[in-house]
Design an enzyme around this catalytic site. Structure first.
Site, PDB file in Angstrom:
ATOM      1  N   ASP A  58      -2.585 -29.024 -13.019  1.00  7.81           N
ATOM      2  CA  ASP A  58      -2.463 -27.699 -13.643  1.00  7.81           C
ATOM      3  C   ASP A  58      -1.613 -27.853 -14.910  1.00  7.81           C
ATOM      4  OD1 ASP A  58      -1.827 -25.079 -14.365  1.00  7.81           O
ATOM      5  OD2 ASP A  58      -0.666 -24.634 -12.574  1.00  7.81           O
ATOM      6  N   LYS A  96      -7.328 -22.156 -16.041  1.00  9.30           N
ATOM      7  CA  LYS A  96      -6.747 -20.838 -16.321  1.00  9.30           C
ATOM      8  C   LYS A  96      -7.093 -20.471 -17.758  1.00  9.30           C
ATOM      9  CE  LYS A  96      -2.544 -21.485 -13.468  1.00  9.30           C
ATOM     10  NZ  LYS A  96      -1.176 -22.060 -13.511  1.00  9.30           N
ATOM     11  N   GLU A 124       3.289 -13.751  -6.139  1.00 11.64           N
ATOM     12  CA  GLU A 124       1.859 -13.743  -5.827  1.00 11.64           C
ATOM     13  C   GLU A 124       1.572 -13.199  -4.434  1.00 11.64           C
ATOM     14  OE1 GLU A 124       0.295 -17.651  -6.586  1.00 11.64           O
ATOM     15  OE2 GLU A 124       0.724 -17.526  -8.732  1.00 11.64           O
ATOM     16  N   GLU A 142       3.885 -23.377  -3.780  1.00 12.10           N
ATOM     17  CA  GLU A 142       2.842 -22.685  -3.020  1.00 12.10           C
ATOM     18  C   GLU A 142       2.341 -23.528  -1.848  1.00 12.10           C
ATOM     19  OE1 GLU A 142      -0.247 -21.727  -5.923  1.00 12.10           O
ATOM     20  OE2 GLU A 142       1.302 -21.120  -7.348  1.00 12.10           O
ATOM     21  N   GLU A 188      -1.746 -29.749  -5.770  1.00  9.21           N
ATOM     22  CA  GLU A 188      -1.700 -29.474  -7.208  1.00  9.21           C
ATOM     23  C   GLU A 188      -0.336 -29.877  -7.769  1.00  9.21           C
ATOM     24  OE1 GLU A 188      -2.850 -25.411  -7.994  1.00  9.21           O
ATOM     25  OE2 GLU A 188      -1.545 -25.296  -9.747  1.00  9.21           O
ATOM     26  N   ASP A 194       0.633 -26.246  -4.007  1.00  9.24           N
ATOM     27  CA  ASP A 194       0.947 -26.414  -5.426  1.00  9.24           C
ATOM     28  C   ASP A 194       2.429 -26.749  -5.488  1.00  9.24           C
ATOM     29  OD1 ASP A 194       1.380 -26.460  -8.099  1.00  9.24           O
ATOM     30  OD2 ASP A 194       0.787 -24.381  -8.498  1.00  9.24           O
ATOM     31  N   HIS A 220       8.431 -18.633  -8.438  1.00  6.48           N
ATOM     32  CA  HIS A 220       7.850 -17.349  -8.048  1.00  6.48           C
ATOM     33  C   HIS A 220       8.730 -16.551  -7.084  1.00  6.48           C
ATOM     34  CE1 HIS A 220       3.591 -18.998  -9.083  1.00  6.48           C
ATOM     35  NE2 HIS A 220       4.338 -18.801 -10.132  1.00  6.48           N
ATOM     36  N   LYS A 225      -8.362 -20.081  -6.879  1.00 11.24           N
ATOM     37  CA  LYS A 225      -7.019 -19.808  -6.373  1.00 11.24           C
ATOM     38  C   LYS A 225      -6.599 -18.451  -6.919  1.00 11.24           C
ATOM     39  CE  LYS A 225      -3.049 -21.733  -7.896  1.00 11.24           C
ATOM     40  NZ  LYS A 225      -1.815 -22.551  -8.043  1.00 11.24           N
ATOM     41  N   SER A 240       5.609 -20.309 -14.126  1.00 15.17           N
ATOM     42  CA  SER A 240       5.808 -21.756 -14.169  1.00 15.17           C
ATOM     43  C   SER A 240       4.808 -22.337 -15.163  1.00 15.17           C
ATOM     44  CB  SER A 240       5.625 -22.366 -12.773  1.00 15.17           C
ATOM     45  OG  SER A 240       4.295 -22.267 -12.332  1.00 15.17           O
ATOM     46  N   HIS A 242      -5.913 -17.726 -10.991  1.00 16.08           N
ATOM     47  CA  HIS A 242      -5.082 -16.624 -11.492  1.00 16.08           C
ATOM     48  C   HIS A 242      -3.777 -17.170 -12.069  1.00 16.08           C
ATOM     49  CE1 HIS A 242      -2.681 -16.263  -7.425  1.00 16.08           C
ATOM     50  NE2 HIS A 242      -2.753 -17.481  -7.849  1.00 16.08           N
TER      51      HIS A 242
HETATM   52  P1  PGA Z   1       2.101 -19.552 -12.946  1.00 17.67           P
HETATM   53  O1  PGA Z   1       1.881 -20.232 -11.534  1.00 17.67           O
HETATM   54  O2  PGA Z   1       1.025 -18.580 -13.178  1.00 17.67           O
HETATM   55  O3  PGA Z   1       3.474 -18.925 -12.778  1.00 17.67           O
HETATM   56  O4  PGA Z   1       2.121 -20.660 -13.964  1.00 17.67           O
HETATM   57  C1  PGA Z   1       0.621 -20.515 -11.005  1.00 17.67           C
HETATM   58  C2  PGA Z   1       0.444 -21.997 -10.848  1.00 17.67           C
HETATM   59  O5  PGA Z   1       1.357 -22.788 -11.123  1.00 17.67           O
HETATM   60  O6  PGA Z   1      -0.631 -22.413 -10.446  1.00 17.67           O
HETATM   61 ZN    ZN Z   2       0.172 -24.626 -10.563  1.00 15.34          ZN
END
Ligand code: PGA
Ligand code: ZN
Length: 397
Positions: free
Chosen positions: A298, A323, A194, A153, A271, A230, A144, A374, A40, A351
């Site tokens: 994010d 990230k 995940e 999430e 998030e 999330d 996911h 996270k 995503s 992650h």
């Molecule tokens: P992604 O998802 O690594 O698939 O982008 C993680 C997130 O959205 O936090």
């Molecule tokens: Zn996210």
């Protein structure tokens, strides 16, 4: 001094190829790191190129500028060389996957030369005094997992844990308990990318199970465990509305829904509650509930200081997801963390859904005194980081 940089394709947790970098120094230091990969992904992220192309481009443009020319201890210089070798704004030439693997491998080689743990090299003597609370992915869907919740999430947050080890074990217990509760309801849940349970249930049922599982584990562990989300709302946003299966919410309804869930379940963390370009919607929600919960960007911020600065200016959130592969180098990553901290925004080190055994983010979280990390709850590529945090907490890493 960097003697050699080797790049190779390896596997990530989804079975896709990703970039691994090995760096050797003239003094015998060694560092190895691998790029993670999102599903995503935010539209404003640095560009992940196909692995073979990213490796070929980095071999042509970046490696000749690094070998025999740069010192691993000078992270900023290495990261500047990566930018110069790439020549674009978003690493679309050498790929953010090659860039981040090289950048992180250099930091690890530097730590090796110093004989210090990575978190100490990155954080120095005055950081790394506290531990991040791990946000554990318990139930989820979105990009996911197919046929599961629209919200990506549902995350356990063991905010009362006395140690990192207790926190990690608590999240695993919440994951197990949620699995039992799902089976009690006749679900036979598979896991998403995940490791979170990915049952075909409504958001309402997921909220109930999260409340029950976190309460039950909090009782047996004897400390407070909250939960959060999330939403990854950019993935739900279509034709000007948020699509939840057959239900659709306008922006105003989405804000009202999230604010209601924050109040009803005392959510610790939310998030990406709104689309990745909706700074105003984020600001409205932060205005309503930002005093009681973290509103984290994010896809909104993509670890980018320019986007974060705009968010700070507009009051869009009070937290940022961090990230390294969204921006491509450790220097840019730490710049985002530091801007956040100077501005009262909590950084959450994270992650990606596609991961490897690489543990750099565990060290980064400790090095920056980040309040949260996270990195999942179960599954080898997730426990690699969680177990590394336990080792750091134990003083043996
Ligand atoms: P992604 O998802 O690594 O698939 O982008 C993680 C997130 O959205 O936090
Ligand atoms: Zn996210």
């Amino acid at each position: 001094l960097i003697e050699s940089v080797r790049l190779r394709p390896i596997l990530d947790s989804r079975g896709n190829k990703t970039v691994e970098a090995d760096i050797e120094t003239a003094s015998g230091g060694f560092g190895r790191a691998a790029a993670p990969s999102g599903a995503s992904t935010g539209e404003h992220e640095a560009v992940e190129r196909p692995v073979e192309e990213a490796i070929a481009a980095a071999r042509e443009h970046a490696i000749p500028r690094l070998e025999g020319a740069a010192y691993v201890g000078d992270q900023r210089e290495i990261d500047q060389i990566l930018h110069a070798a790439d020549g674009t704004e978003d690493f679309s030439e050498i790929g953010a996957n090659s860039a981040v693997a090289i950048s992180m491998a250099a930091a690890k080689a530097a730590a090796d030369v110093l004989g210090a743990p990575l978190y100490q090299h990155l954080g120095g003597a005055f950081r790394g005094r506290s531990f991040p609370t791990p946000l554990g992915n318990i139930i989820g869907g979105g990009e996911h997992a197919a046929e599961a919740t629209a919200i990506q999430e549902f995350l356990a947050a063991p905010i009362g844990a006395p140690s990192i080890r207790d926190a990690v074990f608590a999240n695993a217990a919440v994951h197990q308990t949620a699995g039992e509760l799902l089976r009690d309801r006749g679900e036979a849940p598979a896991k998403g990318d995940e490791g979170a349970w990915a049952p075909s249930i409504t958001e309402d049922v997921a909220f109930e199970i999260m409340a029950e599982a976190t309460d039950s584990v909090a009782d047996s562990f004897g400390f407070e465990i909250g939960f959060g989300l999330d939403v990854a709302a950019a993935e739900l946003y279509e034709d000007g509305a948020y699509q939840y299966g057959t239900d659709s919410k306008s922006t105003a309804e989405q804000i009202e829904y999230v604010a209601e869930m924050v109040r009803e379940y005392d959510l610790v963390y939310v998030e990406d509650p709104l689309d990745e370009n909706d700074f105003d919607g984020f600001a409205e929600l932060t205005d309503q509930v930002g005093d009681r919960t973290l509103i984290c960007g994010d896809d909104l911020f993509v670890t980018n200081t320019a986007r974060l600065a705009e968010g700070i200016e507009r009051g869009a959130a009070n937290s940022i997801l961090i990230k390294p592969n969204q921006i491509g180098t450790l220097s840019d990553t730490v710049d985002a963390v530091e801007l956040a901290q100077r501005s009262g925004y909590d950084p959450v080190i994270s992650h990606r859904s596609g991961e490897t055994e690489d543990t750099t983010i565990a060290h980064l979280a400790v090095a920056t005194d980040a309040p949260f990390i996270k990195t999942g709850a179960v599954g080898g590529e997730r426990t690699a980081k969680l177990n590394e945090l336990i080792r750091i907490g134990d003083g043996t890493s």
